[in-house]
Design a protein around this motif. Structure first.
Motif, PDB file in Angstrom:
ATOM      1  N   THR A 108       1.049  -1.215   0.014  1.00 44.27           N
ATOM      2  CA  THR A 108       0.165   0.197  -0.317  1.00 44.27           C
ATOM      3  C   THR A 108       0.899   0.951  -0.410  1.00 44.27           C
ATOM      4  OG1 THR A 108      -1.549  -0.914   1.299  1.00 44.27           O
ATOM      5  CG2 THR A 108      -1.846   1.465   0.568  1.00 44.27           C
ATOM      6  N   LEU A 109       1.328   1.802   0.339  1.00 43.78           N
ATOM      7  CA  LEU A 109       2.903   2.280   1.075  1.00 43.78           C
ATOM      8  C   LEU A 109       3.263   2.715  -0.872  1.00 43.78           C
ATOM      9  CD1 LEU A 109       4.247   1.800   4.074  1.00 43.78           C
ATOM     10  CD2 LEU A 109       3.345   3.402   3.368  1.00 43.78           C
ATOM     11  N   ARG A 110       4.242   0.928  -0.926  1.00 40.86           N
ATOM     12  CA  ARG A 110       4.448   1.639  -2.328  1.00 40.86           C
ATOM     13  C   ARG A 110       3.468   2.276  -3.787  1.00 40.86           C
ATOM     14  NH1 ARG A 110       9.038   1.195  -3.939  1.00 40.86           N
ATOM     15  NH2 ARG A 110       9.078  -0.939  -5.412  1.00 40.86           N
ATOM     16  N   ILE A 111       2.591   2.098  -3.565  1.00 43.77           N
ATOM     17  CA  ILE A 111       1.270   2.396  -4.094  1.00 43.77           C
ATOM     18  C   ILE A 111       0.897   3.600  -3.756  1.00 43.77           C
ATOM     19  CG2 ILE A 111      -0.702   2.053  -5.473  1.00 43.77           C
ATOM     20  CD1 ILE A 111      -0.867  -0.950  -4.553  1.00 43.77           C
ATOM     21  N   VAL A 112       0.313   3.947  -3.004  1.00 42.77           N
ATOM     22  CA  VAL A 112      -0.027   5.112  -2.532  1.00 42.77           C
ATOM     23  C   VAL A 112       1.025   6.308  -2.586  1.00 42.77           C
ATOM     24  CG1 VAL A 112      -1.318   6.148  -0.643  1.00 42.77           C
ATOM     25  CG2 VAL A 112      -2.274   3.894  -1.817  1.00 42.77           C
ATOM     26  N   LYS A 113       2.373   5.992  -1.729  1.00 44.18           N
ATOM     27  CA  LYS A 113       3.451   7.201  -1.380  1.00 44.18           C
ATOM     28  C   LYS A 113       4.490   7.123  -2.271  1.00 44.18           C
ATOM     29  CE  LYS A 113       2.611   9.425   2.717  1.00 44.18           C
ATOM     30  NZ  LYS A 113       2.613   9.113   4.410  1.00 44.18           N
ATOM     31  N   LYS A 114       4.687   5.959  -3.253  1.00 44.11           N
ATOM     32  CA  LYS A 114       6.535   5.143  -3.576  1.00 44.11           C
ATOM     33  C   LYS A 114       7.499   5.656  -2.803  1.00 44.11           C
ATOM     34  CE  LYS A 114       4.233   6.040  -8.608  1.00 44.11           C
ATOM     35  NZ  LYS A 114       2.880   7.212  -7.579  1.00 44.11           N
ATOM     36  N   THR A 115       6.610   4.723  -1.378  1.00 46.56           N
ATOM     37  CA  THR A 115       7.788   5.265  -0.414  1.00 46.56           C
ATOM     38  C   THR A 115       8.847   3.696  -1.129  1.00 46.56           C
ATOM     39  OG1 THR A 115       6.682   5.193   1.064  1.00 46.56           O
ATOM     40  CG2 THR A 115       7.867   4.368   1.715  1.00 46.56           C
ATOM     41  N   ASP A 116       9.934   4.238  -0.960  1.00 48.53           N
ATOM     42  CA  ASP A 116      11.096   2.995  -0.804  1.00 48.53           C
ATOM     43  C   ASP A 116      10.801   2.183   0.018  1.00 48.53           C
ATOM     44  OD1 ASP A 116      13.268   3.281   0.651  1.00 48.53           O
ATOM     45  OD2 ASP A 116      13.631   4.991   0.540  1.00 48.53           O
ATOM     46  N   VAL A 117      11.284   0.891  -0.415  1.00 46.98           N
ATOM     47  CA  VAL A 117      11.152  -0.633   0.294  1.00 46.98           C
ATOM     48  C   VAL A 117      11.371  -0.482   1.397  1.00 46.98           C
ATOM     49  CG1 VAL A 117      11.374  -2.847  -0.144  1.00 46.98           C
ATOM     50  CG2 VAL A 117      10.506  -2.001  -2.004  1.00 46.98           C
ATOM     51  N   LYS A 118      12.499  -0.754   1.747  1.00 48.71           N
ATOM     52  CA  LYS A 118      13.522  -0.396   3.314  1.00 48.71           C
ATOM     53  C   LYS A 118      12.248   0.757   4.450  1.00 48.71           C
ATOM     54  CE  LYS A 118      17.799  -1.027   4.941  1.00 48.71           C
ATOM     55  NZ  LYS A 118      17.789   0.388   5.473  1.00 48.71           N
ATOM     56  N   LYS A 119      12.143   1.696   3.660  1.00 50.49           N
ATOM     57  CA  LYS A 119      11.848   2.774   4.393  1.00 50.49           C
ATOM     58  C   LYS A 119      10.067   1.929   4.641  1.00 50.49           C
ATOM     59  CE  LYS A 119      10.864   6.349   6.364  1.00 50.49           C
ATOM     60  NZ  LYS A 119      11.218   6.541   7.373  1.00 50.49           N
ATOM     61  N   ALA A 120       9.459   1.418   3.859  1.00 46.64           N
ATOM     62  CA  ALA A 120       8.207   0.710   3.690  1.00 46.64           C
ATOM     63  C   ALA A 120       7.724   0.241   4.639  1.00 46.64           C
ATOM     64  CB  ALA A 120       7.686   0.614   2.471  1.00 46.64           C
TER      65      ALA A 120
END
Ligand code: ADP
Ligand code: MG
Length: 334
Positions: A108-120
């Motif tokens: 969800t974080l990747r889709i919605v906020k494009k957060t990088d994997v490690k941070k997500a």
């Protein structure tokens, strides 16, 4: 002074020719927990969906922190940020069944906020900790109980760092004990992170435990609103009375009816209502001392609303007619 976070102004919504929301108005301040109740089909979910920008409005507007989301000229970046301030949870959890608990949040974080994997992943672990599910991060949704699934859904909503949490019957499918633990979690989130909550529920328990304000909807309109305490102590509409009666051991009737239930030779039965302050005072002892009357306590209950206590007590007083009148007057005064 708390800031207004959500303003719903003259909201109208039609589906085809059907008017579903008819001039809805309310304001919610930062950090409040507000409940929306009303019969099925009265338009509660549609109100939340409008606030979450999942519906186009037929009329009126909704301001989030003063910004009009529906304004065609609104800056795209501002709109996205505003939408991210709102998280939503549902009765059926809406989790991705083929992903682990942690991946549900990471994805969800990747889709919605494009957060990088490690941070997500970092965020996912943190929010799972907040909801008490750190040890379930590698499980799949079907390996969890209903309450745990709802915790994952709450964690996922929290991952976006929302300022508003919308809850559409999130506890309706849960048993009472699990409901309670989810409510404690929501209350904790509301208090600890100051997140504003609007929740739809038909469970009075929910309102009682976490909300400070309530609005009652019927047929696309808000028919009554106020502090939870006001609505519990002095429901005005028939609908409010019905909802309130679900929680009290005896139904709340109109003031006059409640005061004098039965008056027969030398005996009177009264139902007294207490607020928090009054609950501490020794009224019964005082009546006995002042008027030398005989008092039987027939029943009573204390309900803890969000932050206040209301109680009721049914008593029977035996004394001479005149004395009874004086006692009733004294009670009314106090
Ligand atoms: P509640 O949540 O209070 O049960 P809803 O907001 O879900 O009520 O629905 C209110 C009314 O709007 C209902 O009559 C429902 O049938 C209608 N409605 C909701 N969504 C749609 C839709 N997408 N299309 C047409 N009618 C809808
Ligand atoms: Mg609904």
């Amino acid at each position: 002074m708390k800031e207004k976070i959500i303003e719903v102004i003259n909201l109208k919504k039609q589906f085809g020719k059907n008017l579903i929301l008819d001039d809805i108005n309310f304001t919610i301040n930062e950090g409040e927990a507000v409940s929306l109740i009303g019969p099925s089909g009265s338009g509660k979910s549609t109100v939340l969906r409008c606030i979450a920008d999942l519906e186009t409005l037929t009329g009126g507007k909704i301001l989030i922190e003063g910004h009009n989301l529906q304004d065609k000229g609104i800056d795209k970046k501002i709109k996205k940020e505003l939408l991210l301030k709102t998280g939503m949870i549902f009765q059926n959890f809406n989790l991705f069944p083929h992903m682990t608990v942690k991946d549900n949040i990471v994805k969800t974080l990747r889709i919605v906020k494009k957060t990088d994997v490690k941070k997500a992943e970092e965020i996912a672990e943190k929010v799972l900790e907040t909801v008490g599910l750190a040890d379930k991060k590698d499980n799949f949704p079907n390996e969890l109980s209903g309450g745990q699934k709802q915790r994952v859904a709450i964690a996922r909503a929290l991952a976006n760092n929302p300022e508003i949490l919308l809850s559409d019957e999130a506890t309706s499918a849960l048993d009472p004990r699990t409901t309670n633990s989810i409510l404690d979690l929501l209350k904790d989130i509301n208090k600890r992170f100051g997140i504003t909550i609007i929740l739809i529920t038909h469970q009075m328990e929910v309102i009682r435990k976490i909300c400070n304000k309530t609005a009652i909807m019927s047929d696309g309109k808000i028919v009554e609103e106020g502090t939870v305490k006001d609505i519990f102590m002095h429901p005005k509409t028939q609908l409010a009375k019905e909802f309130v009666s679900n929680i009290s051991h005896e139904s709340f009737e109109s003031e006059e009816k409640e005061e004098v239930k039965e008056r027969s030779g030398g005996k009177i039965r009264l139902k007294l209502k207490f607020n928090e302050e009054q609950a501490d005072k020794p009224y019964i002892a005082e009546i006995i001392k002042r008027y030398d009357a005989e008092i039987n306590i027939l029943g009573g209950s204390i309900d803890k609303l969000s932050n206040t206590v209301v109680g009721n007590l049914t008593i029977e007083i035996s004394a001479e007619e005149e004395k009874i009148k004086t006692i009733v007057k004294w009670l009314e005064k106090n």
